[in-house]
Design an enzyme around this catalytic site. Sequence first.
Site, PDB file in Angstrom:
ATOM      1  N   GLU A   1       0.802  -1.231   0.000  1.00  0.00           N
ATOM      2  CA  GLU A   1       0.000   0.000   0.000  1.00  0.00           C
ATOM      3  C   GLU A   1       0.832   1.277   0.000  1.00  0.00           C
ATOM      4  O   GLU A   1       0.651   2.164   0.841  1.00  0.00           O
ATOM      5  CB  GLU A   1      -0.981  -0.013   1.187  1.00  0.00           C
ATOM      6  CG  GLU A   1      -1.870  -1.245   1.168  1.00  0.00           C
ATOM      7  CD  GLU A   1      -2.948  -1.268   2.248  1.00  0.00           C
ATOM      8  OE1 GLU A   1      -2.860  -0.477   3.198  1.00  0.00           O
ATOM      9  OE2 GLU A   1      -3.871  -2.087   2.129  1.00  0.00           O
TER      10      GLU A   1
ATOM     11  N   GLU B   1      -5.495 -10.923  -2.004  1.00  0.00           N
ATOM     12  CA  GLU B   1      -6.412 -10.749  -0.863  1.00  0.00           C
ATOM     13  C   GLU B   1      -7.861 -10.724  -1.337  1.00  0.00           C
ATOM     14  O   GLU B   1      -8.679  -9.938  -0.829  1.00  0.00           O
ATOM     15  CB  GLU B   1      -6.087  -9.454  -0.102  1.00  0.00           C
ATOM     16  CG  GLU B   1      -4.643  -9.344   0.352  1.00  0.00           C
ATOM     17  CD  GLU B   1      -4.349  -8.123   1.242  1.00  0.00           C
ATOM     18  OE1 GLU B   1      -5.292  -7.475   1.715  1.00  0.00           O
ATOM     19  OE2 GLU B   1      -3.147  -7.840   1.446  1.00  0.00           O
TER      20      GLU B   1
HETATM   21  C1  GLA Z   1      -5.079  -4.725   3.820  1.00  0.00           C
HETATM   22  C2  GLA Z   1      -3.822  -5.430   4.271  1.00  0.00           C
HETATM   23  C3  GLA Z   1      -4.148  -6.733   4.926  1.00  0.00           C
HETATM   24  C4  GLA Z   1      -5.284  -6.580   5.909  1.00  0.00           C
HETATM   25  C5  GLA Z   1      -6.486  -6.009   5.244  1.00  0.00           C
HETATM   26  C6  GLA Z   1      -7.605  -5.954   6.238  1.00  0.00           C
HETATM   27  O1  GLA Z   1      -5.591  -5.283   2.689  1.00  0.00           O
HETATM   28  O2  GLA Z   1      -2.900  -5.685   3.254  1.00  0.00           O
HETATM   29  O3  GLA Z   1      -3.040  -7.195   5.584  1.00  0.00           O
HETATM   30  O4  GLA Z   1      -4.894  -5.757   6.969  1.00  0.00           O
HETATM   31  O5  GLA Z   1      -6.116  -4.734   4.768  1.00  0.00           O
HETATM   32  O6  GLA Z   1      -7.789  -7.201   6.865  1.00  0.00           O
END
Ligand code: GLA
Length: 352
Positions: free
Chosen positions: A172, A282
């Site tokens: 991020e 994710e």
């Molecule tokens: C982001 C992070 C993850 C997690 C999500 C929320 O995507 O990369 O590690 O913290 O937020 O669960």
Amino acid sequence: MKSGILILFLICFVSSKFMSFSASDSLKDHFQSKFKIGTSVSPNELNSGASFIRKHFNSITPENELKPDAIINQQACQQRGNNVETQVVFNQGTRATLSFCQNNGIALRGHTFVWYSQTPDWFFRENFNTWGNYVSRNIMDKRLESFIKNTFALLKKDFPNLKIYSYDVCNELFLNSGGGMRPASNSKWAQIYGDDSFVFKAFQFARKYAPSGCKLYLNDYNEYIPAKTNDIYNMAMRLKQNGLIDGIGMQSHLDVGYPSASLYESAVNKFLSTGLEVQITELDITTNNEWNQSVLFKDIFKIAVKNAARIPALTVWGTHDSISWRREKNPLLFGANYAPKGAYYAVMDIAA
Ligand code: GLA
């Protein structure tokens, strides 16, 4: 004779049932020839969910247990860090997760080193003190190197048979909708360095200390918003020119309303045009309409299958809706008590 044929028929019938059962209802087995199927896992789930996780997944991303705030130990840093040596300590939850992976032959996606969030503020301050002044870039370079070095060293020492196949070196880095990196007001890394050199340093150190076979990733979210796709692409290309990066991680926290599968696919294609690997890291899709959810899940899996030669893993962010960080909007493939949902059946319907 007749009874012999009958017995043979019964054997064939039962074994074909059994084979199609085992070949068709495990996610990881279904997609075995394409890519790994991963999930994020929290230590709470390692007992009750063990057989479910073993059945469906061959990759795990610890949900929180390898984040900086979980593994950098303030007291140890203050006692033994000499202001520069980051001390890495694995707590019980981290150990349980890594043991689970190691004991079950499940590969690990490491997550993460450089992140603006879940990183203690004192990590950036003199003597690792909560109230110290912020340190110089020079000191931070040493802390960053020892953080990465000591994490990989501890992983190797305590979990020698763990297969670490990829690691999110940075998470991020970029602003939501394009427009570059997070500013100093939103990232201690940007505040200390004043430019993006910490990104290159993090990848250099990761390259130096990562075990062989561990691919280095730049991971981000809202990665399909075109301006942000470009930001990630440009950074990945700069890192690639220096031989520092192996892949781009697309978090893929989606909603049935946005993005469309075709916008998402444009981002996948742009990232693949770097020549790097891509992983879906994710995936979850919020919804109040399970049918639409199953359609988008299927589309995303199909895009991954189409590009499987360069997409080594697809990770969903959690096992079942009740434990998801976005649980009010049922974003996963399984519902309460691991009950398969329409989205699960939809992705299993893809010929893999
Ligand atoms: C982001 C992070 C993850 C997690 C999500 C929320 O995507 O990369 O590690 O913290 O937020 O669960």
